[in-house]
Design an enzyme around this catalytic site. Structure first.
Site, PDB file in Angstrom:
ATOM      1  N   SER A 109       0.801  -1.223   0.000  1.00  0.00           N
ATOM      2  CA  SER A 109       0.000   0.000   0.000  1.00  0.00           C
ATOM      3  C   SER A 109       0.833   1.273   0.000  1.00  0.00           C
ATOM      4  CB  SER A 109      -0.932  -0.004   1.215  1.00  0.00           C
ATOM      5  OG  SER A 109      -0.175  -0.052   2.407  1.00  0.00           O
ATOM      6  N   ARG A 110       2.134   1.152   0.241  1.00  0.00           N
ATOM      7  CA  ARG A 110       2.951   2.388   0.211  1.00  0.00           C
ATOM      8  C   ARG A 110       4.422   2.057  -0.093  1.00  0.00           C
ATOM      9  NH1 ARG A 110       3.030   3.040   6.682  1.00  0.00           N
ATOM     10  NH2 ARG A 110       5.242   2.559   6.954  1.00  0.00           N
TER      11      ARG A 110
ATOM     12  N   SER B 192      18.262  -5.971   2.011  1.00  0.00           N
ATOM     13  CA  SER B 192      18.803  -4.616   2.164  1.00  0.00           C
ATOM     14  C   SER B 192      20.324  -4.698   2.113  1.00  0.00           C
ATOM     15  CB  SER B 192      18.391  -4.039   3.525  1.00  0.00           C
ATOM     16  OG  SER B 192      19.138  -2.877   3.816  1.00  0.00           O
TER      17      SER B 192
ATOM     18  N   TYR C 176      17.522  -5.462  12.469  1.00  0.00           N
ATOM     19  CA  TYR C 176      17.152  -5.313  11.049  1.00  0.00           C
ATOM     20  C   TYR C 176      18.188  -6.003  10.148  1.00  0.00           C
ATOM     21  CZ  TYR C 176      15.709  -2.633   6.851  1.00  0.00           C
ATOM     22  OH  TYR C 176      15.289  -2.250   5.604  1.00  0.00           O
TER      23      TYR C 176
HETATM   24  P1  NAI Z   1       7.433   1.487   4.382  1.00  0.00           P
HETATM   25  O1  NAI Z   1       7.515   1.604   5.859  1.00  0.00           O
HETATM   26  O2  NAI Z   1       7.068   2.669   3.571  1.00  0.00           O
HETATM   27  O3  NAI Z   1       6.471   0.277   3.971  1.00  0.00           O
HETATM   28  C1  NAI Z   1       6.489  -0.943   4.631  1.00  0.00           C
HETATM   29  C2  NAI Z   1       5.208  -1.679   4.350  1.00  0.00           C
HETATM   30  O4  NAI Z   1       5.197  -2.914   5.058  1.00  0.00           O
HETATM   31  C3  NAI Z   1       3.987  -0.888   4.830  1.00  0.00           C
HETATM   32  O5  NAI Z   1       2.982  -0.962   3.838  1.00  0.00           O
HETATM   33  C4  NAI Z   1       3.564  -1.652   6.078  1.00  0.00           C
HETATM   34  O6  NAI Z   1       2.179  -1.568   6.348  1.00  0.00           O
HETATM   35  C5  NAI Z   1       3.938  -3.073   5.700  1.00  0.00           C
HETATM   36  N1  NAI Z   1       4.050  -3.946   6.865  1.00  0.00           N
HETATM   37  C6  NAI Z   1       4.824  -3.742   7.964  1.00  0.00           C
HETATM   38  N2  NAI Z   1       4.634  -4.753   8.840  1.00  0.00           N
HETATM   39  C7  NAI Z   1       3.736  -5.609   8.286  1.00  0.00           C
HETATM   40  C8  NAI Z   1       3.153  -6.842   8.698  1.00  0.00           C
HETATM   41  N3  NAI Z   1       3.453  -7.402   9.880  1.00  0.00           N
HETATM   42  N4  NAI Z   1       2.261  -7.449   7.863  1.00  0.00           N
HETATM   43  C9  NAI Z   1       1.956  -6.881   6.674  1.00  0.00           C
HETATM   44  N5  NAI Z   1       2.482  -5.727   6.228  1.00  0.00           N
HETATM   45  C10 NAI Z   1       3.350  -5.096   7.022  1.00  0.00           C
HETATM   46  O7  NAI Z   1       8.858   0.920   3.943  1.00  0.00           O
HETATM   47  P2  NAI Z   1       9.655   0.874   2.559  1.00  0.00           P
HETATM   48  O8  NAI Z   1      10.790   1.797   2.669  1.00  0.00           O
HETATM   49  O9  NAI Z   1       8.738   0.963   1.413  1.00  0.00           O
HETATM   50  O10 NAI Z   1      10.266  -0.590   2.687  1.00  0.00           O
HETATM   51  C11 NAI Z   1       9.780  -1.724   1.991  1.00  0.00           C
HETATM   52  C12 NAI Z   1      10.774  -2.841   2.167  1.00  0.00           C
HETATM   53  O11 NAI Z   1      12.043  -2.441   1.650  1.00  0.00           O
HETATM   54  C13 NAI Z   1      11.018  -3.210   3.633  1.00  0.00           C
HETATM   55  O12 NAI Z   1      11.197  -4.609   3.733  1.00  0.00           O
HETATM   56  C14 NAI Z   1      12.313  -2.491   3.950  1.00  0.00           C
HETATM   57  O13 NAI Z   1      12.998  -3.110   4.993  1.00  0.00           O
HETATM   58  C15 NAI Z   1      13.045  -2.623   2.622  1.00  0.00           C
HETATM   59  N6  NAI Z   1      14.117  -1.659   2.438  1.00  0.00           N
HETATM   60  C16 NAI Z   1      13.870  -0.315   2.441  1.00  0.00           C
HETATM   61  C17 NAI Z   1      14.909   0.578   2.252  1.00  0.00           C
HETATM   62  C18 NAI Z   1      14.712   2.055   2.249  1.00  0.00           C
HETATM   63  O14 NAI Z   1      15.714   2.773   2.178  1.00  0.00           O
HETATM   64  N7  NAI Z   1      13.486   2.573   2.299  1.00  0.00           N
HETATM   65  C19 NAI Z   1      16.284   0.105   2.058  1.00  0.00           C
HETATM   66  C20 NAI Z   1      16.428  -1.326   2.052  1.00  0.00           C
HETATM   67  C21 NAI Z   1      15.364  -2.164   2.224  1.00  0.00           C
END
Ligand code: NAI
Length: 248
Positions: A15-16, A143, A156
């Site tokens: 969703s985001r 990551s 993490y």
């Molecule tokens: P975000 O915080 O914007 O989105 C994370 C999503 O995961 C949200 O939609 C949230 O509702 C969902 N979520 C969290 N816990 C959940 C659960 N228990 N069950 C179902 N959904 C759940 O984060 P972002 O930045 O979009 O990250 C996405 C992925 O990429 C994550 O795995 C993050 O660790 C990874 N990542 C992000 C980086 C960054 O710089 N933003 C860098 C490296 C990896």
């Protein structure tokens, strides 16, 4: 022909951020999409509307990926709704950053439960269906922190490094059934997860990126969709780093 024509893709945390971008890129490449979210229904419905506007189908499902029973029911429901499931993207993730000596057991367990066990739950439930059809792709969002570590992120980093080992193991187990499993390791991507970091820290990160810009969710989405497509049919078990050269 589009990269994911006639495929059904499931994206957790769709969703985001990176998940949302992956949903939209997959839809633009012709896939029907199951958008998995934890709590924010309005946000998920908004993404679904954007997908539908692209001329493919979208459905939203509330599910906590850390809960194995919820995940099992989810996979059954998605297959009942779409008739097939070709690709899953384990993108859901959380961060609870603290230095080691200040990190509570709860902070450690929560991050492992969502980021590592959540991916295990989804991969396991989906794989049991994919091996019967002798086709499928599992993509895990790791990551660069899982490859190199980062002060303040022992929980993490452990989860993200665990995903790389899990990806390799799943790839070896399922290759004989024509099911591929790969990981993508993003660098510093501008999303809600990184928005809270101080401007000073963001400037410092930027200075370390040879391509001289922060990553965008679409940079990751394009890599995920390509890896999930038949263009990458001979690739399994790898971790594709997408970080603007930050870890060269
Ligand atoms: P975000 O915080 O914007 O989105 C994370 C999503 O995961 C949200 O939609 C949230 O509702 C969902 N979520 C969290 N816990 C959940 C659960 N228990 N069950 C179902 N959904 C759940 O984060 P972002 O930045 O979009 O990250 C996405 C992925 O990429 C994550 O795995 C993050 O660790 C990874 N990542 C992000 C980086 C960054 O710089 N933003 C860098 C490296 C990896």
């Amino acid at each position: 022909m589009s990269l994911l024509e006639e495929k059904v893709i499931l994206v957790t945390g769709g969703s985001r951020g990176i998940g949302r971008a992956t949903v939209l890129e997959a839809a633009a490449q012709g896939a029907d999409v199951a958008i998995i979210y934890r709590a924010n229904t309005a946000e998920a419905e908004q993404v679904a509307a954007e997908v539908t506007a692209l001329g493919v189908s979208a459905r939203t499902y509330a599910c906590d990926v850390a809960e194995a029973e919820q995940v099992k029911a989810l996979i059954e429901q998605v297959i009942a709704d779409f008739g097939q499931l070709d690709i899953v993207v384990n993108n859901a993730g959380i961060a609870r950053d603290k230095l080691l000596i200040a990190m509570s057991e709860e902070d450690f367990d929560a991050v492992i439960a969502t980021n590592l066990k959540g991916a295990f739950n989804v991969a396991k439930a989906a794989a049991s269906k994919m091996i019967r059809k002798r086709t499928g792709v599992i993509i895990n969002i790791s990551s660069i922190v899982g490859q190199h570590g980062n002060a303040g992120q022992a929980n993490y980093a452990a989860a993200k490094a665990g995903l790389i080992g899990m990806t390799q193991s799943i790839a070896k187990e399922l290759a004989g059934r024509n099911v591929r499993c790969c990981a993508v390791a993003p660098g510093f991507i501008e999303t809600d997860m990184t928005a809270g970091l101080s401007e000073q820290l963001q400037e410092k990160m930027l200075a370390e990126i040879p391509l001289a810009r922060l990553g965008q969710p679409e940079d990751i989405a394009r890599a995920v969709v390509w890896l999930a497509s038949d263009q990458a049919a001979y690739i399994t078990g790898i971790t594709l780093t997408v970080d603007g050269g930050m870890t060269i």
